[in-house]
Design a protein around this motif. Structure first.
Motif, PDB file in Angstrom:
ATOM      1  N   ASP A  43      50.184  39.260  41.045  1.00 17.05           N
ATOM      2  CA  ASP A  43      50.208  40.710  40.948  1.00 17.05           C
ATOM      3  C   ASP A  43      51.338  41.227  41.840  1.00 17.05           C
ATOM      4  OD1 ASP A  43      49.383  43.139  40.192  1.00 17.05           O
ATOM      5  OD2 ASP A  43      47.303  42.915  40.854  1.00 17.05           O
ATOM      6  N   HIS A  44      52.481  41.574  41.233  1.00 21.78           N
ATOM      7  CA  HIS A  44      53.591  42.039  42.057  1.00 21.78           C
ATOM      8  C   HIS A  44      53.321  43.398  42.666  1.00 21.78           C
ATOM      9  CE1 HIS A  44      56.020  38.620  41.477  1.00 21.78           C
ATOM     10  NE2 HIS A  44      56.220  38.804  40.186  1.00 21.78           N
ATOM     11  N   HIS A  45      52.420  44.171  42.040  1.00 20.00           N
ATOM     12  CA  HIS A  45      52.028  45.455  42.617  1.00 20.00           C
ATOM     13  C   HIS A  45      50.623  45.316  43.143  1.00 20.00           C
ATOM     14  CE1 HIS A  45      55.598  47.373  41.110  1.00 20.00           C
ATOM     15  NE2 HIS A  45      55.375  46.777  39.962  1.00 20.00           N
ATOM     16  N   PHE A  46      50.503  45.591  44.436  1.00 24.78           N
ATOM     17  CA  PHE A  46      49.191  45.394  45.052  1.00 24.78           C
ATOM     18  C   PHE A  46      48.156  46.335  44.462  1.00 24.78           C
ATOM     19  CE2 PHE A  46      46.167  46.939  48.241  1.00 24.78           C
ATOM     20  CZ  PHE A  46      45.478  45.772  48.455  1.00 24.78           C
ATOM     21  N   HIS A  47      47.069  45.775  43.973  1.00 30.06           N
ATOM     22  CA  HIS A  47      45.876  46.590  43.758  1.00 30.06           C
ATOM     23  C   HIS A  47      44.664  45.686  43.871  1.00 30.06           C
ATOM     24  CE1 HIS A  47      45.368  45.231  39.575  1.00 30.06           C
ATOM     25  NE2 HIS A  47      44.185  45.784  39.623  1.00 30.06           N
ATOM     26  N   PHE A  48      43.708  46.155  44.649  1.00 29.67           N
ATOM     27  CA  PHE A  48      42.533  45.349  44.910  1.00 29.67           C
ATOM     28  C   PHE A  48      41.514  45.598  43.814  1.00 29.67           C
ATOM     29  CE2 PHE A  48      38.639  44.135  47.204  1.00 29.67           C
ATOM     30  CZ  PHE A  48      39.042  42.890  47.644  1.00 29.67           C
ATOM     31  N   SER A  49      40.959  44.520  43.278  1.00 22.99           N
ATOM     32  CA  SER A  49      40.055  44.645  42.134  1.00 22.99           C
ATOM     33  C   SER A  49      38.677  44.114  42.511  1.00 22.99           C
ATOM     34  CB  SER A  49      40.624  43.832  40.975  1.00 22.99           C
ATOM     35  OG  SER A  49      39.602  43.516  40.065  1.00 22.99           O
ATOM     36  N   VAL A  50      37.683  44.599  41.841  1.00 16.56           N
ATOM     37  CA  VAL A  50      36.320  44.116  42.084  1.00 16.56           C
ATOM     38  C   VAL A  50      36.207  42.631  41.720  1.00 16.56           C
ATOM     39  CG1 VAL A  50      35.413  44.777  39.817  1.00 16.56           C
ATOM     40  CG2 VAL A  50      33.880  44.725  41.784  1.00 16.56           C
ATOM     41  N   VAL A  51      37.094  42.181  40.817  1.00 16.28           N
ATOM     42  CA  VAL A  51      37.114  40.762  40.443  1.00 16.28           C
ATOM     43  C   VAL A  51      37.396  39.901  41.686  1.00 16.28           C
ATOM     44  CG1 VAL A  51      38.291  39.054  39.004  1.00 16.28           C
ATOM     45  CG2 VAL A  51      37.858  41.342  38.123  1.00 16.28           C
ATOM     46  N   ASP A  52      38.250  40.433  42.589  1.00  9.86           N
ATOM     47  CA  ASP A  52      38.594  39.674  43.796  1.00  9.86           C
ATOM     48  C   ASP A  52      37.365  39.461  44.682  1.00  9.86           C
ATOM     49  OD1 ASP A  52      41.123  39.836  42.793  1.00  9.86           O
ATOM     50  OD2 ASP A  52      41.665  41.571  44.027  1.00  9.86           O
ATOM     51  N   ILE A  53      36.521  40.505  44.752  1.00  8.76           N
ATOM     52  CA  ILE A  53      35.295  40.370  45.551  1.00  8.76           C
ATOM     53  C   ILE A  53      34.394  39.313  44.924  1.00  8.76           C
ATOM     54  CG2 ILE A  53      33.254  41.595  46.380  1.00  8.76           C
ATOM     55  CD1 ILE A  53      34.939  44.126  46.431  1.00  8.76           C
ATOM     56  N   CYS A  54      34.306  39.326  43.571  1.00  7.83           N
ATOM     57  CA  CYS A  54      33.484  38.323  42.873  1.00  7.83           C
ATOM     58  C   CYS A  54      33.990  36.914  43.188  1.00  7.83           C
ATOM     59  CB  CYS A  54      33.532  38.557  41.372  1.00  7.83           C
ATOM     60  SG  CYS A  54      32.859  40.145  40.898  1.00  7.83           S
ATOM     61  N   GLY A  55      35.320  36.743  43.215  1.00  5.88           N
ATOM     62  CA  GLY A  55      35.890  35.430  43.496  1.00  5.88           C
ATOM     63  C   GLY A  55      35.560  34.942  44.889  1.00  5.88           C
ATOM     64  N   LEU A  56      35.388  35.887  45.833  1.00 13.06           N
ATOM     65  CA  LEU A  56      35.030  35.500  47.197  1.00 13.06           C
ATOM     66  C   LEU A  56      33.540  35.209  47.301  1.00 13.06           C
ATOM     67  CD1 LEU A  56      35.630  35.239  50.262  1.00 13.06           C
ATOM     68  CD2 LEU A  56      35.160  37.678  50.440  1.00 13.06           C
ATOM     69  N   LEU A  57      32.715  36.062  46.669  1.00 12.52           N
ATOM     70  CA  LEU A  57      31.262  35.975  46.874  1.00 12.52           C
ATOM     71  C   LEU A  57      30.693  34.641  46.399  1.00 12.52           C
ATOM     72  CD1 LEU A  57      29.922  39.546  46.048  1.00 12.52           C
ATOM     73  CD2 LEU A  57      30.223  38.451  48.260  1.00 12.52           C
ATOM     74  N   GLY A  58      31.228  34.101  45.301  1.00 13.84           N
ATOM     75  CA  GLY A  58      30.695  32.832  44.787  1.00 13.84           C
ATOM     76  C   GLY A  58      30.741  31.725  45.830  1.00 13.84           C
ATOM     77  N   PRO A  59      31.952  31.300  46.239  1.00 14.23           N
ATOM     78  CA  PRO A  59      32.036  30.234  47.241  1.00 14.23           C
ATOM     79  C   PRO A  59      31.365  30.608  48.560  1.00 14.23           C
ATOM     80  CG  PRO A  59      34.179  30.603  46.217  1.00 14.23           C
ATOM     81  CD  PRO A  59      33.286  31.694  45.731  1.00 14.23           C
ATOM     82  N   LEU A  60      31.493  31.884  48.973  1.00 14.84           N
ATOM     83  CA  LEU A  60      30.947  32.299  50.264  1.00 14.84           C
ATOM     84  C   LEU A  60      29.419  32.229  50.261  1.00 14.84           C
ATOM     85  CD1 LEU A  60      31.874  33.310  52.997  1.00 14.84           C
ATOM     86  CD2 LEU A  60      31.637  35.641  52.160  1.00 14.84           C
ATOM     87  N   GLY A  61      28.779  32.659  49.154  1.00 18.26           N
ATOM     88  CA  GLY A  61      27.329  32.614  49.081  1.00 18.26           C
ATOM     89  C   GLY A  61      26.807  31.186  49.161  1.00 18.26           C
ATOM     90  N   ILE A  62      27.476  30.293  48.439  1.00 19.35           N
ATOM     91  CA  ILE A  62      27.054  28.880  48.462  1.00 19.35           C
ATOM     92  C   ILE A  62      27.223  28.312  49.866  1.00 19.35           C
ATOM     93  CG2 ILE A  62      27.637  26.587  47.589  1.00 19.35           C
ATOM     94  CD1 ILE A  62      28.307  28.028  44.901  1.00 19.35           C
ATOM     95  N   ALA A  63      28.352  28.644  50.513  1.00 19.07           N
ATOM     96  CA  ALA A  63      28.596  28.139  51.874  1.00 19.07           C
ATOM     97  C   ALA A  63      27.552  28.692  52.840  1.00 19.07           C
ATOM     98  CB  ALA A  63      29.997  28.529  52.328  1.00 19.07           C
ATOM     99  N   ALA A  85      17.323  33.674  52.742  1.00 16.34           N
ATOM    100  CA  ALA A  85      18.422  34.647  52.717  1.00 16.34           C
ATOM    101  C   ALA A  85      19.694  33.989  52.194  1.00 16.34           C
ATOM    102  CB  ALA A  85      18.654  35.216  54.111  1.00 16.34           C
ATOM    103  N   GLY A  86      19.945  32.763  52.662  1.00 11.65           N
ATOM    104  CA  GLY A  86      21.124  32.031  52.194  1.00 11.65           C
ATOM    105  C   GLY A  86      21.050  31.773  50.701  1.00 11.65           C
ATOM    106  N   MET A  87      19.845  31.382  50.259  1.00 12.65           N
ATOM    107  CA  MET A  87      19.642  31.135  48.828  1.00 12.65           C
ATOM    108  C   MET A  87      19.921  32.406  48.034  1.00 12.65           C
ATOM    109  SD  MET A  87      18.649  28.940  46.547  1.00 12.65           S
ATOM    110  CE  MET A  87      17.397  27.707  46.894  1.00 12.65           C
ATOM    111  N   GLY A  88      19.445  33.546  48.556  1.00 10.19           N
ATOM    112  CA  GLY A  88      19.696  34.826  47.894  1.00 10.19           C
ATOM    113  C   GLY A  88      21.181  35.101  47.783  1.00 10.19           C
ATOM    114  N   LEU A  89      21.903  34.878  48.905  1.00  7.83           N
ATOM    115  CA  LEU A  89      23.349  35.106  48.894  1.00  7.83           C
ATOM    116  C   LEU A  89      24.036  34.211  47.873  1.00  7.83           C
ATOM    117  CD1 LEU A  89      24.318  35.460  52.661  1.00  7.83           C
ATOM    118  CD2 LEU A  89      24.481  37.196  50.887  1.00  7.83           C
ATOM    119  N   ALA A  90      23.578  32.958  47.794  1.00 12.36           N
ATOM    120  CA  ALA A  90      24.191  32.024  46.849  1.00 12.36           C
ATOM    121  C   ALA A  90      23.965  32.482  45.420  1.00 12.36           C
ATOM    122  CB  ALA A  90      23.629  30.621  47.068  1.00 12.36           C
ATOM    123  N   VAL A  91      22.727  32.926  45.114  1.00  6.86           N
ATOM    124  CA  VAL A  91      22.429  33.377  43.752  1.00  6.86           C
ATOM    125  C   VAL A  91      23.277  34.598  43.405  1.00  6.86           C
ATOM    126  CG1 VAL A  91      20.629  34.366  42.280  1.00  6.86           C
ATOM    127  CG2 VAL A  91      20.103  32.404  43.747  1.00  6.86           C
TER     128      VAL A  91
END
Lengths: 188, 411
Positions: B361-381, B36-42
């Motif tokens: 980003d002076h105006h807040f807007h949440f982007s899917v790119v932000d989720i991608c930036g989290l998932l990489g390190p989080l999956g490996i961890a 499962a961890g390996m899957g998350l990392a991939v």
């Protein structure tokens, strides 16, 4: 009422039993005895030890302390007092400080925090005194001849007479079976 | 252990373990976990690649947040291990191995930091870019804030963390085999200088990697603020892992409701600590009202979106978990404690997002790119923690204080 009769009445009152006391020489024996007393259905019994014995309150079956609720109530009172204090002083005696609005709550958060902590501490401290009915200058257990040893090497147990299961001879027998030493019925 | 405590422990663990060697996870469970961890990392690495392809500039910031999320959790784990050795604590022996898993992420953190250095000229453009040469404020700071010193310092922090993480993890694992008491003494002796190194490196890493995003602004308490996040996030992860292992019966009688309660108390304490530090930073800047200091809060308050995020941190990172975990019963209850831990982990991400993103980003807007930036390190961890959990014992098997931890009791 003649003098002799009155004296008799006083003596009778004084002789009212408070409970049976005995002691053990190790915390383990005391713990065991408390568990047995609890299992035998006794509710009003107490233990006096030279140092805190961990787990004793579970062995005795004591209910959870009510202190957290007292502290919560006191802390909430402190918070509300601080809000009231800062609100009324800034409305009653408005001072413009560095152009900030009259009720600048940001500056008052330390006051709210500190009063919450202060009142909680008061609640804990005085609540403890109140619930232990302190200061107490006399207690019937002091009548046990060896009671000073409760601060030295003896682990006392007292079964109070007000317990519904209390029976001077049966309770004494139970304490004897448990191995209590120097079992004495103390008076109030 | 008193009878009552023994009974509670028996109930909590239930004796559901499916293997004779209760000190480890059963092989099938361990394999599933690793897979499962390996899957998350991939998935995480693929998502990170997609995020980079979508918007490389924003992704650098999103990745920095994701990297910091993992790094702070790993550092919190190291802090816990150090402080328990420093205090020669007995209760925490049953919780230490899980925190060693987190500290064991530090070598991965060093690898995950490489993209930060590759993108440093984008991330730290305000002081690395050419305009810094004409900025009088930055000219005065140039002795500290210059690229080569920055890379040197960053490398130093990472080397220290990898060394400390491996030292404490390996000695603890070696004791599982040998039972040598000298290893405990060694770790206790090392924990004091290690704690000083930890405090300095964490503080300066927070200055260099986060605070320098806005190079005109400074706050001396900033490192402590980031450290408060390390403590809450790592204790939340510890609480989640502990509750899961306990409820599935893998801990038997080693880690009980009493340990859960103690972890909950620490988490609760650090929630208050976080609020205290965060407010301490805010109050001084608000009171002095000097534009070059207040600008940092203006960036996080003037925009309606960022103002909502700021309020979310007050409520979600402090008030709600504070009230939720205030009671003793809540800390002892596995599901309530887990809920508090999940809230704290989500809010830890929001907090890091709030620290980093307003400079981009002076105006807040949440982007899917932000989720991608989290998932990489989080999956490996997640993979690395799962692998450690699957391979080794669940607690320090021959720690001299193991008997003490089993007897822990909260009257």
């Amino acid at each position: 009422m003649d003098k002799a009769h009155r004296h008799e009445e006083l003596e009778e009152e004084a002789a009212k039993p408070f409970g049976l006391m005995g002691y053990f020489l190790t915390p383990g024996e005391l713990m065991h005895a408390c568990e047995k007393l609890k299992n035998a259905g006794y509710k009003n019994f107490d233990a006096q030890t030279p140092f805190p014995v961990h787990g004793l309150e579970k062995a005795m079956g004591l209910p959870p302390s009510k202190m957290p609720w007292i502290v919560l109530a006191a802390g909430t009172t402190g918070l509300l007092s601080a809000i009231a204090l800062t609100w009324f002083v800034s409305i009653d005696y408005p001072l413009v400080i560095s152009g900030k609005p009259s009720f600048s709550y940001q500056a008052y958060i330390p006051i709210m925090f500190e009063l919450t902590v202060l009142f909680s501490a008061f609640g804990a401290f005085f609540g403890m005194w109140g619930m232990n009915r302190l200061p107490m200058f006399y207690h019937p257990s002091m009548k046990h001849p060896s009671f000073p040893r409760a601060t030295d090497d003896a682990f006392f147990v007292t079964v109070e007479a007000k317990d519904p299961k209390y029976d001077a001879s049966k309770t004494r027998k139970l304490l004897e079976e448990l191995g209590a030493r120097e079992i004495v019925e103390v008076t109030e | 252990m008193s009878q009552a405590a023994a009974m509670t422990a028996g109930r909590a663990t239930g004796g559901k373990a499916k293997t004779d060697d209760a000190r480890k996870l059963p092989k099938d469970v361990g394999d599933t976990l690793t897979k499962a961890g390996m899957g998350l990392a991939v998935v995480g690495v693929a998502a990170a690649g997609a995020g980079y392809a979508m918007d490389a500039k924003r992704f650098a910031f999103s990745y920095l947040i994701g990297f910091l999320f993992v790094a702070t959790i790993a550092l919190g784990g190291l802090f816990f291990v150090l402080v328990q050795h420093l205090a020669r604590a007995g209760w925490s022996v049953a919780a230490r191995r899980q925190m060693e898993w987190l500290a064991g992420l530090l070598p991965a953190v060093a690898v995950l930091a490489i993209p930060i250095f590759l993108w440093a000229h984008d991330l730290y453009h305000p002081w690395m870019g050419p305009q810094a040469a004409t900025d009088p404020i930055l000219q005065k700071k140039a002795g500290y804030l210059n690229p080569s010193f920055f890379y040197g310092r960053s490398a130093f922090y990472l080397v220290v963390w990898v060394a400390l993480g491996l030292y404490f993890m390996r000695n603890s694992r070696a004791q599982d085999e040998s039972g040598d008491l000298k290893l405990t003494e060694k770790m206790q002796t090392a924990s004091a200088p290690a704690m000083i190194l930890f405090a300095l490196t964490t503080t300066f890493a927070a200055f260099d990697w986060v605070m320098s995003l806005d190079p005109h602004w400074y706050s001396t308490i900033f490192g402590v603020y980031v450290f408060a996040g390390c403590a809450t996030s790592s204790l939340s992860v510890l609480a989640l892992i502990t509750v899961q292992l306990q409820q599935r019966g893998y801990f038997r009688k080693v880690s009980t409701v009493e340990h859960r309660h103690d972890i909950g108390k620490l988490l609760f304490g650090f929630i208050v600590f976080f609020a205290y530090i965060g407010f301490s930073q805010f109050l001084l800047i608000w009171y002095a009202d000097i534009p070059e200091e207040t600008i940092w809060y203006h960036h996080r308050w003037d925009d309606a979106g960022w103002a909502k995020v700021s309020l979310a941190i007050f409520f979600g990172h402090f008030l709600i978990p504070f009230l939720l975990l205030l009671s003793r019963h809540a800390k002892r209850h596995g599901m309530v404690l887990s809920l508090g831990a999940v809230i704290m982990l989500v809010m830890h991400y929001v907090d890091l997002y709030w620290l980093v993103m307003p400079t981009f980003d002076h105006h807040f807007h949440f982007s899917v790119v932000d989720i991608c930036g989290l998932l990489g390190p989080l999956g490996i961890a997640a993979f690395l923690v799962a692998r450690q959990a699957a391979q080794g014992p669940l607690y320090p098997l021959r720690d001299p204080r193991l008997a003490e931890t089993v007897k822990v009791d909260n009257p």
